[in-house]
Motif scaffolding. Structure first.
Motif, mmCIF file in Angstrom:
data_model
loop_
_atom_site.group_PDB
_atom_site.id
_atom_site.type_symbol
_atom_site.label_atom_id
_atom_site.label_comp_id
_atom_site.label_asym_id
_atom_site.label_seq_id
_atom_site.Cartn_x
_atom_site.Cartn_y
_atom_site.Cartn_z
ATOM 1 N N LYS A 1 0.853 -1.205 0.000
ATOM 2 C CA LYS A 1 0.000 0.000 0.000
ATOM 3 C C LYS A 1 0.888 1.254 0.000
ATOM 4 C CE LYS A 1 -4.104 -1.951 0.178
ATOM 5 N NZ LYS A 1 -5.060 -1.804 -0.950
ATOM 6 N N LYS B 1 -9.467 -0.918 -10.946
ATOM 7 C CA LYS B 1 -8.232 -1.543 -11.442
ATOM 8 C C LYS B 1 -8.404 -3.013 -11.765
ATOM 9 C CE LYS B 1 -4.908 -0.206 -8.542
ATOM 10 N NZ LYS B 1 -3.609 0.101 -8.017
ATOM 11 N N ALA C 1 3.048 6.924 0.995
ATOM 12 C CA ALA C 1 1.982 7.590 0.231
ATOM 13 C C ALA C 1 1.108 8.439 1.142
ATOM 14 C CB ALA C 1 1.146 6.562 -0.505
ATOM 15 N N ARG D 1 -11.130 4.618 -7.946
ATOM 16 C CA ARG D 1 -10.007 4.348 -8.845
ATOM 17 C C ARG D 1 -9.471 2.953 -8.587
ATOM 18 N NH1 ARG D 1 -3.858 5.753 -8.184
ATOM 19 N NH2 ARG D 1 -4.338 4.245 -6.577
#
Ligand code: COA
Length: 251
Positions: free
Chosen positions: A23, A251, A62, A247
């Motif tokens: 992640k 995927k 992130a 989003r």
């Protein structure tokens, strides 16, 4: 220590590794808790002279886990993210960082509190707070204009677009830029060098550098935190989070 936050003590250097590479090392509440605890324990442990922050898998972090933001949003000054930031601001021992891959959100703003930052040539920084319907955090609204000048600080915070290591160098966020293969070696060398300097002299000097702004930094954390907690509930933020989650689903 937990699986998602690893610590290793060697030659006086406590290396703290954000370890959730699948992640992109995005921070959950549990990771903030573990990171805050690691910093507090480092303060108390005489064997620790220097702390080195890094991330596993060629990524720094992130930033905040967006799913976690929706499920466990910070609610105030007692929340884990604020405990982590306060532990970083109050660290009396030097904190260094070795930064690779994406360094997003708090992955960039935590660096403003570090005493020496090595970045890899491929790192992509970003403070996408405005894009996410949020606002500046981590005392970036106070520190970044001082470090980078108001023009560059405003550009980075308002547009919330990715920027490279050369820009981070210009902004005063990083000290040194190296090829990715040399990142940990260079950062560890700098950390070990600092760990071998007279410990009292290092701590007194860090205090002299950081103390004049410390009260203002804490005030900025509170000021930004109050706005941030409000922004999290805003339609703008909720829409941005949903878009990110959707989003992933596509995927
Ligand atoms: N919160 C939750 N999950 C995150 C995340 C975050 N902040 N950042 C990355 N992830 C997850 C992705 O959803 C993906 O999960 P999946 O494989 O289950 O779908 C996985 O990590 C890999 O991320 P991916 O986006 O595929 O990698 P990338 O190399 O294409 O892009 C980033 C990396 C960091 C540029 C991109 O993931 C991103 O923009 N993340 C959001 C950063 C952000 O806005 N942070 C909040 C700051 S306040």
């Amino acid at each position: 220590m937990s699986d998602t936050l690893l610590t290793k003590l060697e030659s006086g250097v406590l290396t703290v590794t954000f370890n959730r590479p699948e992640k992109k090392n995005a921070f959950t509440v549990a990771m903030y808790e573990a990171a805050a605890n690691a910093l507090r324990q480092a303060e108390a442990d005489a064997n620790v002279r220097v702390v080195l922050l890094t991330g596993a898998g060629g990524v720094f972090t992130a930033g905040n886990d967006i799913g976690d933001f929706m499920e466990n949003p910070p609610t105030g000054e007692d929340s884990a993210v604020f405990r982590f930031l306060r532990a970083l601001v109050d660290a009396s021992k030097p904190v260094l960082a070795a930064v690779d891959g994406p360094a997003v959100g708090i992955g960039t703003t935590m660096l403003l509190h570090c005493d020496y930052v090595v970045a890899s040539e491929r790192v992509r920084f970003n403070m996408p707070f405005v894009q996410l319907g949020l606002c500046a955090e981590g005392a970036s609204s106070l520190l970044l204009p001082r470090m980078a000048g108001t023009a560059l600080a405003s550009e980075l915070l308002l547009f919330g677009e990715p920027f490279d290591a050369a820009t981070a160098l210009r902004a005063g966020i990083v000290n040194k830029v190296v090829p990715p293969a040399n990142l940990l070696e260079v950062a560890t060398e700098r950390a070990t060098a600092l760990a071998s300097r007279p410990a009292e002299a290092v701590r007194v000097t860090k205090r002299l550098v950081r103390d004049p702004l410390r009260a203002e930094v804490h005030a900025a954390l509170v000021r930004e935190g109050a706005e941030f907690v409000q922004r999290l509930q805003s339609t703008e933020a909720q829409e941005a989070f949903m878009a990110f989650m959707a989003r992933g689903a596509k995927k």
